[in-house]
Motif scaffolding. Sequence first.
Motif, PDB file in Angstrom:
ATOM      1  N   PHE A  83       0.859  -1.239  -0.079  1.00 31.03           N
ATOM      2  CA  PHE A  83      -0.131   0.048  -0.013  1.00 31.03           C
ATOM      3  C   PHE A  83       0.853   1.300   0.110  1.00 31.03           C
ATOM      4  N   VAL A  84       1.829   1.267   0.756  1.00 24.95           N
ATOM      5  CA  VAL A  84       3.010   2.309   0.827  1.00 24.95           C
ATOM      6  C   VAL A  84       3.545   2.681  -0.444  1.00 24.95           C
ATOM      7  N   LYS A  85       3.609   1.456  -1.344  1.00 24.18           N
ATOM      8  CA  LYS A  85       4.514   1.628  -2.526  1.00 24.18           C
ATOM      9  C   LYS A  85       3.270   2.352  -3.593  1.00 24.18           C
ATOM     10  N   LEU A  86       2.156   1.915  -3.477  1.00 24.81           N
ATOM     11  CA  LEU A  86       1.095   2.336  -4.184  1.00 24.81           C
ATOM     12  C   LEU A  86       0.720   3.902  -4.224  1.00 24.81           C
ATOM     13  N   LYS A  87       1.044   4.356  -2.816  1.00 20.14           N
ATOM     14  CA  LYS A  87       0.966   5.686  -2.713  1.00 20.14           C
ATOM     15  C   LYS A  87       2.449   6.578  -3.101  1.00 20.14           C
ATOM     16  N   GLY A  88       3.038   5.826  -3.714  1.00 17.12           N
ATOM     17  CA  GLY A  88       4.350   6.463  -4.085  1.00 17.12           C
ATOM     18  C   GLY A  88       5.468   6.516  -3.242  1.00 17.12           C
ATOM     19  N   ALA A  89       5.235   6.209  -2.181  1.00 20.31           N
ATOM     20  CA  ALA A  89       6.320   6.145  -1.062  1.00 20.31           C
ATOM     21  C   ALA A  89       7.358   5.065  -0.934  1.00 20.31           C
ATOM     22  N   VAL A  90       8.343   5.092  -0.266  1.00 21.01           N
ATOM     23  CA  VAL A  90       9.127   3.879  -0.092  1.00 21.01           C
ATOM     24  C   VAL A  90       9.388   3.296   1.216  1.00 21.01           C
ATOM     25  N   PRO A  91       8.612   2.131   1.383  1.00 23.08           N
ATOM     26  CA  PRO A  91       8.605   1.500   2.742  1.00 23.08           C
ATOM     27  C   PRO A  91      10.049   0.635   3.144  1.00 23.08           C
ATOM     28  N   PHE A  92      10.227   0.435   4.496  1.00 24.27           N
ATOM     29  CA  PHE A  92      11.287  -0.257   4.848  1.00 24.27           C
ATOM     30  C   PHE A  92      10.687  -0.881   6.003  1.00 24.27           C
ATOM     31  N   ILE A  93      11.304  -2.080   6.277  1.00 19.55           N
ATOM     32  CA  ILE A  93      10.796  -2.974   7.725  1.00 19.55           C
ATOM     33  C   ILE A  93      11.745  -2.538   8.709  1.00 19.55           C
ATOM     34  N   VAL A  94      11.256  -2.339  10.063  1.00 22.41           N
ATOM     35  CA  VAL A  94      12.258  -2.301  11.073  1.00 22.41           C
ATOM     36  C   VAL A  94      11.616  -3.473  12.271  1.00 22.41           C
ATOM     37  N   PRO A  95      12.680  -4.438  12.428  1.00 20.42           N
ATOM     38  CA  PRO A  95      12.494  -5.306  13.456  1.00 20.42           C
ATOM     39  C   PRO A  95      12.469  -4.486  14.736  1.00 20.42           C
ATOM     40  N   ALA A  96      11.068  -4.729  15.354  1.00 14.93           N
ATOM     41  CA  ALA A  96      10.664  -4.098  16.630  1.00 14.93           C
ATOM     42  C   ALA A  96      10.489  -4.961  17.848  1.00 14.93           C
ATOM     43  N   MET A  97      11.395  -5.506  18.045  1.00 10.58           N
ATOM     44  CA  MET A  97      11.246  -6.558  19.200  1.00 10.58           C
ATOM     45  C   MET A  97      12.167  -6.540  20.592  1.00 10.58           C
ATOM     46  N   GLY A  98      12.671  -5.167  20.830  1.00  7.51           N
ATOM     47  CA  GLY A  98      13.204  -5.140  22.036  1.00  7.51           C
ATOM     48  C   GLY A  98      14.284  -5.832  22.192  1.00  7.51           C
ATOM     49  N   SER A  99      14.637  -6.596  23.354  1.00  7.90           N
ATOM     50  CA  SER A  99      16.025  -7.260  23.421  1.00  7.90           C
ATOM     51  C   SER A  99      15.996  -8.909  22.620  1.00  7.90           C
ATOM     52  N   HIS A 100      14.886  -9.070  21.924  1.00  3.83           N
ATOM     53  CA  HIS A 100      14.916 -10.388  21.194  1.00  3.83           C
ATOM     54  C   HIS A 100      15.832 -10.435  20.252  1.00  3.83           C
ATOM     55  N   GLY A 101      15.844 -11.882  19.676  1.00  2.41           N
ATOM     56  CA  GLY A 101      16.862 -12.123  18.561  1.00  2.41           C
ATOM     57  C   GLY A 101      18.230 -11.891  18.977  1.00  2.41           C
ATOM     58  N   GLY A 102      18.413 -12.232  20.533  1.00  4.37           N
ATOM     59  CA  GLY A 102      19.899 -11.961  20.981  1.00  4.37           C
ATOM     60  C   GLY A 102      20.189 -10.719  21.179  1.00  4.37           C
ATOM     61  N   ALA A 103      19.419  -9.735  21.231  1.00  2.93           N
ATOM     62  CA  ALA A 103      19.518  -8.357  21.405  1.00  2.93           C
ATOM     63  C   ALA A 103      20.797  -7.918  20.459  1.00  2.93           C
ATOM     64  N   ASN A 104      20.802  -8.273  19.057  1.00  2.00           N
ATOM     65  CA  ASN A 104      21.778  -7.985  18.138  1.00  2.00           C
ATOM     66  C   ASN A 104      20.797  -7.898  16.873  1.00  2.00           C
ATOM     67  N   ALA A 105      21.615  -6.915  15.937  1.00  2.00           N
ATOM     68  CA  ALA A 105      20.798  -6.859  14.645  1.00  2.00           C
ATOM     69  C   ALA A 105      20.675  -7.817  13.548  1.00  2.00           C
ATOM     70  N   GLN A 106      21.428  -8.584  13.655  1.00  2.00           N
ATOM     71  CA  GLN A 106      21.378  -9.852  12.686  1.00  2.00           C
ATOM     72  C   GLN A 106      20.391 -10.891  13.187  1.00  2.00           C
ATOM     73  N   GLY A 107      20.437 -11.139  14.731  1.00  2.00           N
ATOM     74  CA  GLY A 107      19.880 -12.040  15.198  1.00  2.00           C
ATOM     75  C   GLY A 107      18.202 -11.410  15.172  1.00  2.00           C
ATOM     76  N   GLN A 108      17.993 -10.396  15.037  1.00  3.02           N
ATOM     77  CA  GLN A 108      16.400  -9.816  15.027  1.00  3.02           C
ATOM     78  C   GLN A 108      16.009  -9.886  13.457  1.00  3.02           C
ATOM     79  N   LYS A 109      16.973  -9.755  12.456  1.00  2.00           N
ATOM     80  CA  LYS A 109      16.803 -10.079  11.160  1.00  2.00           C
ATOM     81  C   LYS A 109      16.450 -11.364  10.672  1.00  2.00           C
ATOM     82  N   ASP A 110      17.122 -12.282  11.515  1.00  2.00           N
ATOM     83  CA  ASP A 110      16.903 -13.751  11.448  1.00  2.00           C
ATOM     84  C   ASP A 110      15.589 -14.229  11.976  1.00  2.00           C
ATOM     85  N   MET A 111      15.243 -13.512  13.087  1.00  2.00           N
ATOM     86  CA  MET A 111      13.954 -13.705  13.638  1.00  2.00           C
ATOM     87  C   MET A 111      12.768 -13.767  12.583  1.00  2.00           C
ATOM     88  N   LEU A 112      12.921 -12.384  11.981  1.00  2.00           N
ATOM     89  CA  LEU A 112      11.794 -12.090  10.966  1.00  2.00           C
ATOM     90  C   LEU A 112      11.883 -13.007   9.787  1.00  2.00           C
TER      91      LEU A 112
END
Length: 437
Positions: A83-112
């Motif tokens: 929907f965001v793309k349809l409106k001409g905007a640029v979406p990106f996803i942010v892992p929003a999980m506090g300390s989960h995924g081992g409290a590190n960026a790659q771990g959170q990306k892996d969970m997703l």
Amino acid sequence: MQIVKGGTVSALLKTVPIPKMFHAKQEFPKDRIDPRDIPPLISRELSKPEFGSKIRPGMQIAITAGSRGIRNVNIITKAIADFVKLKGAVPFIVPAMGSHGGANAQGQKDMLAGFGITEESMGCEIRSSMEVVKLGVSDAGRTVYMDKNAYGADGVIISCRLKPHNAFRGTVESGPCKMMTVGLGKQKGAEEVHSDGMDRIAQNIPSMAKVVLEKAPILFAVPCVENAYDETCLIEAIAPENILTREAELLQFAFSNMPSILVGSADVLVVDEIGKNYSGTGTDPNITGTFSTPYATGGLKVQRTCFLRLSGVSHGNALGVGLASCITKEIFEQIDPEAMYPNCITSTVLRSAMIPVVVATEKEAVSLCIRTLNKVDKNRVRMVRIPNSLHISEIMLSEEYYERVKNHEFKGVEALDKPEVLAFDEQERLTTPYLTV
């Protein structure tokens, strides 16, 4: 710690009588949204002027994605991004999980990725980082933080599930407010929310959410609610100025759609599999009664509980093992303290990560629970078996319940067969299958 099969512990548990069990169906309200209908539903919802008008061409829009195994989360997240793309905007996803995924960026990306949310499947970038910015201080004196990537966006869409929490009760519990303060707060923000203890978190979350709503570019929230069958039954967009009040209303709706183990009480509960995809504490205590704090109650009234396996998508995070009477060697050996301990350090709730009694096999876990029961006839044990705490439309009950179920003493429970001996393989792994799960 060496856990051996065939030693003294095994000898003490070898002759424990395990009751025959039968399969039972549990009936709950069945309102649901077909997964095929989710994208057009989200498009209609976000096309309403109060939401769609906020997304303009060229805007960078952050969309949150959490650490729970939410039904259809990949479909919901992609529908919002599309929907965001349809409106001409640029979406990106942010892992929003506090300390989960081992409290590190790659771990959170892996969970997703474990939930089917990848850059390829979503058609947009995933910006995963543990960096935060300070937004301000709540009226309760707690510092409020926010993911740096989300804060730097032109707008943020809060996508999440809304449900009762597993450790406290409040006007808002697990939903948009918690996603804004704990999820987007990353490890630093999550720790700040929890720092006063679980008896204060019900006040901290809404007071800190007010700071986020005032200081951050929150466009709107899109929470989903699930029915008792772990199926999406409601998706609704909420304007930022209405989040606090509407979330409180939808929480009551979520409570009314929660499943339960309808027999109400048992001597032993056997949970086949635990994991972060089922609950933050491995199993949802609103179902199993295994609460980590005294600030929430409910679920099955039970004397002994054993956990048999850990889900693969948990990546060694077995948080919640401390709520069991007993776990298996298999779970114990899969525990990754680097994945598990950041959660309890951040939440300050240590009990969930404590190690209970560990035995060599699944059969021994069941036997230990039965043998250590107090004030119970060991030949008439009331035992309940569930595959996990998300899927309890079919469960197994010991023969002590059979006549009562046949006599319709438990509304919504139906026997599907007669009591039979539970099957274990040569490694004493429980192999009796469910009929429909």
